[in-house]
Motif scaffolding. Structure first.
Motif, short mmCIF file in Angstrom:
data_model
loop_
_atom_site.label_atom_id
_atom_site.label_comp_id
_atom_site.label_asym_id
_atom_site.label_seq_id
_atom_site.Cartn_x
_atom_site.Cartn_y
_atom_site.Cartn_z
N ARG A 67 1.83 -15.87 -12.35
CA ARG A 67 0.52 -15.31 -11.98
C ARG A 67 0.36 -15.21 -10.47
N GLN A 68 0.86 -16.23 -9.75
CA GLN A 68 0.81 -16.18 -8.30
C GLN A 68 1.63 -15.02 -7.75
N ILE A 69 2.79 -14.80 -8.33
CA ILE A 69 3.65 -13.69 -7.90
C ILE A 69 2.96 -12.36 -8.14
N GLU A 70 2.32 -12.22 -9.30
CA GLU A 70 1.59 -10.98 -9.59
C GLU A 70 0.48 -10.74 -8.57
N TYR A 75 -1.50 -8.04 -3.55
CA TYR A 75 -1.90 -8.21 -2.16
C TYR A 75 -0.93 -7.51 -1.22
N THR A 76 0.37 -7.62 -1.50
CA THR A 76 1.38 -6.97 -0.67
C THR A 76 1.25 -5.45 -0.74
N ALA A 77 0.97 -4.94 -1.94
CA ALA A 77 0.78 -3.49 -2.08
C ALA A 77 -0.42 -3.02 -1.27
N GLN A 78 -1.50 -3.81 -1.27
CA GLN A 78 -2.68 -3.46 -0.49
C GLN A 78 -2.38 -3.48 1.00
N LEU A 79 -1.64 -4.52 1.42
CA LEU A 79 -1.25 -4.60 2.83
C LEU A 79 -0.38 -3.42 3.24
N GLN A 80 0.48 -3.00 2.33
CA GLN A 80 1.35 -1.87 2.63
C GLN A 80 0.53 -0.59 2.83
N LYS A 81 -0.51 -0.42 2.00
CA LYS A 81 -1.38 0.74 2.16
C LYS A 81 -2.07 0.70 3.53
N GLN A 82 -2.56 -0.50 3.90
CA GLN A 82 -3.21 -0.63 5.20
C GLN A 82 -2.23 -0.36 6.33
N THR A 83 -1.01 -0.86 6.18
CA THR A 83 0.01 -0.62 7.21
C THR A 83 0.34 0.86 7.32
N ASP A 84 0.44 1.53 6.18
CA ASP A 84 0.71 2.99 6.21
C ASP A 84 -0.43 3.74 6.90
N ASN A 85 -1.68 3.34 6.59
CA ASN A 85 -2.82 4.00 7.24
C ASN A 85 -2.82 3.75 8.75
N GLN A 86 -2.50 2.50 9.15
CA GLN A 86 -2.44 2.19 10.57
C GLN A 86 -1.34 2.97 11.27
N ASN A 87 -0.21 3.15 10.58
CA ASN A 87 0.88 3.93 11.17
C ASN A 87 0.47 5.39 11.35
#
Length: 258
Positions: A67-70, A75-87
């Motif tokens: 469950r923690q991994i899920e 959370y990682t997918a959300q961070l990736q979206k934010q990183t893509d937007n920042q880029n």
């Protein structure tokens, strides 16, 4: 099945040996072996139960970690979206900076030409507020040399100077100054009506002059205008309400606007 059979054998052996027949030396090894087997079986059962408990605990740990991994994956997918937007925003900002640099290289020469044009215009214009207008131009020229001032602020100041010059043509103003009258420096009052009329009056009102833009010189103004000039000065200073006055107004020249 084997454990059950050994236990049954042990029970039968214990049942018959002590009561009816006594302790047969031949059966003692069998009894001892059955007891040992029974003890080992109990120990094995304890180990099996311990292993089962440990396995169940590990299964629960596994589920919790899963469950923690899920959650971390979400959370990682959300961070990736934010990183893509920042880029993307970074790329857009870099492009904007490049465009600003190009505009800055183009607008600086434009502002210098505007200041130069304003300088020539003031030089050819009706000579009112000479010191104030000269100081404003000098301030703009100094501003253009400063590296710690943004181009936007420089452009704003240049446009502000143009706006002030444009407003001169739409208002009336009276101000004190000095000029040479009959070869003598005197304190005078100036009356400016737009860019059409510029009149001076000595303090005692004994002499008045009108600027002739075509001749680029002062001409003496008839004393018949003295009363209207005094009233116009008071109106310009907001000491009287606006009224209809008779004042000399030269015909406007073409190209007199800023």
């Amino acid at each position: 099945m084997r454990l059950f059979a050994v236990s049954t054998l042990l029970s039968l052996t214990l049942l018959y040996s002590p009561a009816g027949f006594g302790q047969d030396p031949l059966l003692k090894p069998v009894v001892d072996a059955a007891a040992e087997i029974n003890t080992q079986a109990k120990n094995s059962q304890i180990r099996v139960e311990t292993i089962a408990d440990s396995t169940q605990e590990r299964i629960q740990q596994y589920k919790q970690i899963s469950r923690q991994i899920e959650g971390l994956e979400v959370y990682t997918a959300q961070l990736q979206k934010q990183t893509d937007n920042q880029n993307r925003e970074k790329a857009e900002l870099n492009a904007s900076i490049d465009e600003v640099s190009v505009i800055e290289r183009q607008i600086t020469p434009l502002m210098l030409r505007m200041i130069n044009s304003l300088d020539k215009f003031i030089e050819l214009d009706v000579p009112f507020l000479p010191q104030e207008r000269a100081e404003r131009l000098a301030s703009l020229e100094q501003l253009m040399e400063r590296a710690n001032v943004d181009v936007s602020e420089k452009f704003r100041r240049v446009m502000e100077a143009f706006q002030i010059e444009a407003d001169y043509g739409r208002n009336i103003e009276a101000y004190n100054g000095s000029m040479t009258v009959n070869g003598q420096p005197q304190d005078v009052e100036f009356l400016r009506i737009g860019r059409l009329t510029l009149i001076y009056k000595t303090r005692d009102g004994s002499q008045m002059g009108l600027w002739d833009q075509q001749q680029q010189q002062w001409q003496e103004l008839d004393q018949s205008y003295a009363s209207d000039v005094r009233e116009a000065i008071r109106i310009a200073r907001k000491q009287l309400a606006p009224d209809l006055l008779m004042l000399p107004v030269p015909a406007p020249q073409s190209g007199s606007g800023v």
